[in-house]
Design a protein around this motif. Structure first.
Motif, PDB file in Angstrom:
ATOM      1  N   TYR A 239      26.594  -2.497  -1.099  1.00  0.00           N
ATOM      2  CA  TYR A 239      26.932  -3.618  -1.963  1.00  0.00           C
ATOM      3  C   TYR A 239      26.351  -3.347  -3.344  1.00  0.00           C
ATOM      4  N   ASN A 240      26.812  -4.065  -4.318  1.00  0.00           N
ATOM      5  CA  ASN A 240      26.386  -3.835  -5.690  1.00  0.00           C
ATOM      6  C   ASN A 240      25.129  -4.656  -5.983  1.00  0.00           C
ATOM      7  N   PRO A 241      23.994  -3.984  -6.135  1.00  0.00           N
ATOM      8  CA  PRO A 241      22.759  -4.748  -6.365  1.00  0.00           C
ATOM      9  C   PRO A 241      22.733  -5.331  -7.770  1.00  0.00           C
ATOM     10  N   THR A 242      22.202  -6.502  -7.881  1.00  0.00           N
ATOM     11  CA  THR A 242      22.021  -7.122  -9.193  1.00  0.00           C
ATOM     12  C   THR A 242      20.561  -7.506  -9.349  1.00  0.00           C
ATOM     13  N   GLY A 243      20.172  -7.733 -10.601  1.00  0.00           N
ATOM     14  CA  GLY A 243      18.781  -8.095 -10.842  1.00  0.00           C
ATOM     15  C   GLY A 243      18.369  -9.362 -10.104  1.00  0.00           C
ATOM     16  N   GLN A 244      19.254 -10.333 -10.026  1.00  0.00           N
ATOM     17  CA  GLN A 244      18.908 -11.588  -9.356  1.00  0.00           C
ATOM     18  C   GLN A 244      18.710 -11.368  -7.854  1.00  0.00           C
ATOM     19  N   SER A 245      19.531 -10.482  -7.258  1.00  0.00           N
ATOM     20  CA  SER A 245      19.360 -10.216  -5.828  1.00  0.00           C
ATOM     21  C   SER A 245      18.031  -9.510  -5.573  1.00  0.00           C
ATOM     22  N   VAL A 246      17.590  -8.665  -6.527  1.00  0.00           N
ATOM     23  CA  VAL A 246      16.283  -8.023  -6.411  1.00  0.00           C
ATOM     24  C   VAL A 246      15.179  -9.081  -6.434  1.00  0.00           C
ATOM     25  N   VAL A 247      15.308 -10.025  -7.369  1.00  0.00           N
ATOM     26  CA  VAL A 247      14.308 -11.099  -7.473  1.00  0.00           C
ATOM     27  C   VAL A 247      14.281 -11.935  -6.200  1.00  0.00           C
ATOM     28  N   ASN A 248      15.462 -12.313  -5.696  1.00  0.00           N
ATOM     29  CA  ASN A 248      15.528 -13.127  -4.481  1.00  0.00           C
ATOM     30  C   ASN A 248      14.879 -12.416  -3.300  1.00  0.00           C
ATOM     31  N   TYR A 249      15.138 -11.115  -3.204  1.00  0.00           N
ATOM     32  CA  TYR A 249      14.552 -10.348  -2.102  1.00  0.00           C
ATOM     33  C   TYR A 249      13.033 -10.254  -2.252  1.00  0.00           C
ATOM     34  N   ALA A 250      12.557 -10.000  -3.498  1.00  0.00           N
ATOM     35  CA  ALA A 250      11.116  -9.848  -3.733  1.00  0.00           C
ATOM     36  C   ALA A 250      10.357 -11.135  -3.432  1.00  0.00           C
ATOM     37  N   CYS A 251      10.965 -12.277  -3.745  1.00  0.00           N
ATOM     38  CA  CYS A 251      10.277 -13.559  -3.561  1.00  0.00           C
ATOM     39  C   CYS A 251      10.073 -13.897  -2.087  1.00  0.00           C
ATOM     40  N   GLN A 252      10.776 -13.228  -1.183  1.00  0.00           N
ATOM     41  CA  GLN A 252      10.581 -13.480   0.236  1.00  0.00           C
ATOM     42  C   GLN A 252       9.180 -13.100   0.698  1.00  0.00           C
ATOM     43  N   PHE A 253       8.507 -12.246  -0.078  1.00  0.00           N
ATOM     44  CA  PHE A 253       7.223 -11.701   0.367  1.00  0.00           C
ATOM     45  C   PHE A 253       6.038 -12.326  -0.373  1.00  0.00           C
ATOM     46  N   VAL A 254       6.300 -13.385  -1.144  1.00  0.00           N
ATOM     47  CA  VAL A 254       5.222 -14.098  -1.826  1.00  0.00           C
ATOM     48  C   VAL A 254       4.249 -14.654  -0.783  1.00  0.00           C
TER      49      VAL A 254
ATOM     50  N   TYR B 213      12.679  -2.133  -4.573  1.00  0.00           N
ATOM     51  CA  TYR B 213      13.840  -1.429  -5.106  1.00  0.00           C
ATOM     52  C   TYR B 213      14.407  -0.421  -4.116  1.00  0.00           C
ATOM     53  N   ALA B 214      13.573   0.072  -3.185  1.00  0.00           N
ATOM     54  CA  ALA B 214      14.081   0.995  -2.164  1.00  0.00           C
ATOM     55  C   ALA B 214      15.144   0.311  -1.309  1.00  0.00           C
ATOM     56  N   LYS B 215      15.018  -1.012  -1.141  1.00  0.00           N
ATOM     57  CA  LYS B 215      16.011  -1.777  -0.390  1.00  0.00           C
ATOM     58  C   LYS B 215      17.379  -1.685  -1.045  1.00  0.00           C
ATOM     59  N   PHE B 216      17.402  -1.467  -2.368  1.00  0.00           N
ATOM     60  CA  PHE B 216      18.655  -1.427  -3.126  1.00  0.00           C
ATOM     61  C   PHE B 216      19.052  -0.001  -3.512  1.00  0.00           C
ATOM     62  N   GLY B 217      18.439   0.986  -2.817  1.00  0.00           N
ATOM     63  CA  GLY B 217      18.813   2.378  -3.039  1.00  0.00           C
ATOM     64  C   GLY B 217      18.278   2.992  -4.308  1.00  0.00           C
ATOM     65  N   VAL B 218      17.280   2.360  -4.925  1.00  0.00           N
ATOM     66  CA  VAL B 218      16.686   2.889  -6.160  1.00  0.00           C
ATOM     67  C   VAL B 218      15.332   3.500  -5.811  1.00  0.00           C
ATOM     68  N   SER B 219      15.144   4.779  -6.123  1.00  0.00           N
ATOM     69  CA  SER B 219      13.893   5.482  -5.837  1.00  0.00           C
ATOM     70  C   SER B 219      12.985   5.419  -7.059  1.00  0.00           C
ATOM     71  N   LEU B 220      11.779   4.879  -6.870  1.00  0.00           N
ATOM     72  CA  LEU B 220      10.809   4.754  -7.959  1.00  0.00           C
ATOM     73  C   LEU B 220       9.499   5.407  -7.542  1.00  0.00           C
ATOM     74  N   PRO B 221       8.695   5.872  -8.509  1.00  0.00           N
ATOM     75  CA  PRO B 221       7.417   6.496  -8.178  1.00  0.00           C
ATOM     76  C   PRO B 221       6.372   5.436  -7.811  1.00  0.00           C
ATOM     77  N   HIS B 222       5.405   5.841  -7.008  1.00  0.00           N
ATOM     78  CA  HIS B 222       4.308   4.939  -6.629  1.00  0.00           C
ATOM     79  C   HIS B 222       3.207   5.055  -7.674  1.00  0.00           C
ATOM     80  N   SER B 223       3.525   4.645  -8.891  1.00  0.00           N
ATOM     81  CA  SER B 223       2.585   4.741 -10.006  1.00  0.00           C
ATOM     82  C   SER B 223       3.026   3.782 -11.100  1.00  0.00           C
ATOM     83  N   SER B 224       2.125   2.898 -11.511  1.00  0.00           N
ATOM     84  CA  SER B 224       2.473   1.951 -12.575  1.00  0.00           C
ATOM     85  C   SER B 224       2.713   2.673 -13.894  1.00  0.00           C
TER      86      SER B 224
END
Length: 446
Positions: A331-346, A371-382
């Motif tokens: 599916y096509n990830p959007t910024g809002q779907s990322v936010v909705n998913y992230a807020c589940q873990f508050v 972001y891994a949930k949406f197929g985006v690979s990011l480094p483990h470093s701020s």
């Protein structure tokens, strides 16, 4: 020990080669075999040196990268120290504001206590009624009633203002304590990373020194093999020169023998001719007929030549193929779907170095796993996330963008809010002010 053994071995080979009672040809063949073995060993040592040099260069690049990372870590620590100092100053100011509020509370309390005491002394529970009944006319009654209402409103307003001030100061104090805890957590994290990187750097420098020792040893062994080959070449050359002289001497003697033989044959031929001449003269003086026949034999020789024909063909083909694959979510990830998913873990815990959205993650581990949930690979470093995607200004920030601070990252929710793994005390939470710290960058990775 290896070096000493090699020296003994080389010395023994030279000694044996010098004293072995063998012929020149046998000795030459033995030298060639020894030379081939030495050249093989020399090639092995040179290959070892190349390998060690390559490993050392790789290690040097890693050391340079660690040095660069250490500098970045030290800069981040310095920035965090400055923010901690500012935060402590804000906390001290908040404490001072709270003391002022407490003093105002006490003043208000004293004023209200005096008013109540005055009213009680002037009439007890009926004081308010007496103030109204003391009015001499309707206008005076209205004035008295208005005065009483003003006093009541003033007391009520003062009480509400006090409660609001105390609540604001308390909330601000809690917020500053939380932010300070977050900064202290990040500062400790960077201190730990700095110590770990310094330890790695020392280990790699020690390994680099060991490579230098191994390279020096291999070079020394290669030099010994080179010297052995030089001596073998010299001895082989000497034997070849002696063989050449012997061959020349043999050729000279053969030529002398051939010349002597040719001279003897010539002398014999002349003697035979002289004898034949004398015999012919003697025979001519006698009356006899003689016939001589001569015969000659002709010899022919056949020469045959043979030719050989050869043909050969070589063909080579090379083919190469490259393929690239990319994995996309269905599916096509959007910024809002990322936010909705992230807020589940508050409410889930903060764990330094963690990446689990349920059992605990740090700030970059939280964003990486979301972001891994949406197929985006990011480094483990701020720090590394500050270079991902493309940069936008804070005024252009959209839900799902990554807000980067010094040593910290968060997901922008919109409306000035962020969701992030804050610190060990608060865990994963939502904060209402995305600009609560200086923003280093805003990155969009979708």
């Amino acid at each position: 020990m290896k070096k000493r053994f090699l020296c003994l071995t080389l010395g023994l080979l030279l000694t044996v080669s010098q004293v072995a009672p063998v012929g020149a040809a046998t000795r030459k063949e033995q030298l060639k075999q020894d030379k081939a073995a030495a050249q093989s060993q020399l090639a092995a040592q040179e290959s070892k040196i190349d390998s060690l040099e390559s490993q050392k260069q790789t290690l040097s690049a890693e050391i340079n990268q660690l040095d660069s990372d250490l500098v970045n870590i030290m800069v981040e620590i310095e920035i965090l120290d400055g923010e901690l100092s500012d935060k402590e100053a804000q906390i001290e100011q908040t404490k001072a504001d709270l003391e002022v509020a407490e003093a105002n509370k006490q003043k208000q309390y004293e004023a209200m206590k005096k008013r109540i005491q005055y009213l009680y002394e002037k009439g007890g529970d009926d004081a308010w009624a007496q103030m109204l009944f003391q009015a001499t006319d309707f206008t005076s009654l209205l004035n008295q009633a208005e005065y009483v209402q003003q006093m009541y409103d003033s007391d009520r307003n003062s009480l509400e203002e006090y409660k609001e001030t105390v609540q604001q100061v308390t909330d601000l104090g809690n917020q500053l304590d939380s932010e300070k805890a977050e900064l202290e957590e990040m500062n400790q994290e960077y201190q730990n990373r700095q110590a770990s990187m310094q330890e790695q750097l020392e280990q790699k420098k020690a390994t680099s020194s060991d490579y230098d020792a191994q390279i020096a040893q291999a070079q020394d062994q290669a030099a010994q093999y080179t010297e052995l080959i030089r001596q073998q070449n010299a001895e082989i050359q000497k034997i070849e020169e002696e063989e050449k002289k012997a061959a020349e001497e043999a050729a000279r003697k053969a030529a002398e023998e051939a010349a002597k033989k040719a001279a003897a044959e010539e002398a014999a031929k002349k003697a035979q001719e002289e004898a034949n001449k004398k015999a012919a003269e003697a025979a001519s003086k006698k009356p006899s007929t003689t016939s001589t026949t001569t015969s000659s034999n002709k010899t022919t020789g056949n020469s045959s030549s043979s030719t050989s024909k050869g043909n050969g063909s070589s063909s080579g083909s090379s083919s190469g193929s490259s393929s690239s694959s990319s994995s996309n979510v269905s599916y096509n990830p959007t910024g809002q779907s990322v936010v909705n998913y992230a807020c589940q873990f508050v409410g889930n815990p903060y764990v330094w170095g963690g990446t689990s959205l349920t059992n605990g993650a740090d700030c970059s581990g939280f964003i990486m796993s979301v972001y891994a949930k949406f197929g985006v690979s990011l480094p483990h470093s701020s720090a590394a996330m500050a270079g991902c995607g493309r940069g936008v200004s804070y005024s252009e920030a959209m839900p799902g963008d990554i807000i980067c601070y010094a040593g910290h990252v968060a997901i922008y929710m919109g409306g000035g809010q962020i969701v992030h793994a804050s610190n060990a005390r608060d865990g994963i939470k939502i904060s209402g002010n995305a600009a609560y710290r200086p923003i280093v960058a805003v990155r969009r990775v979708l």
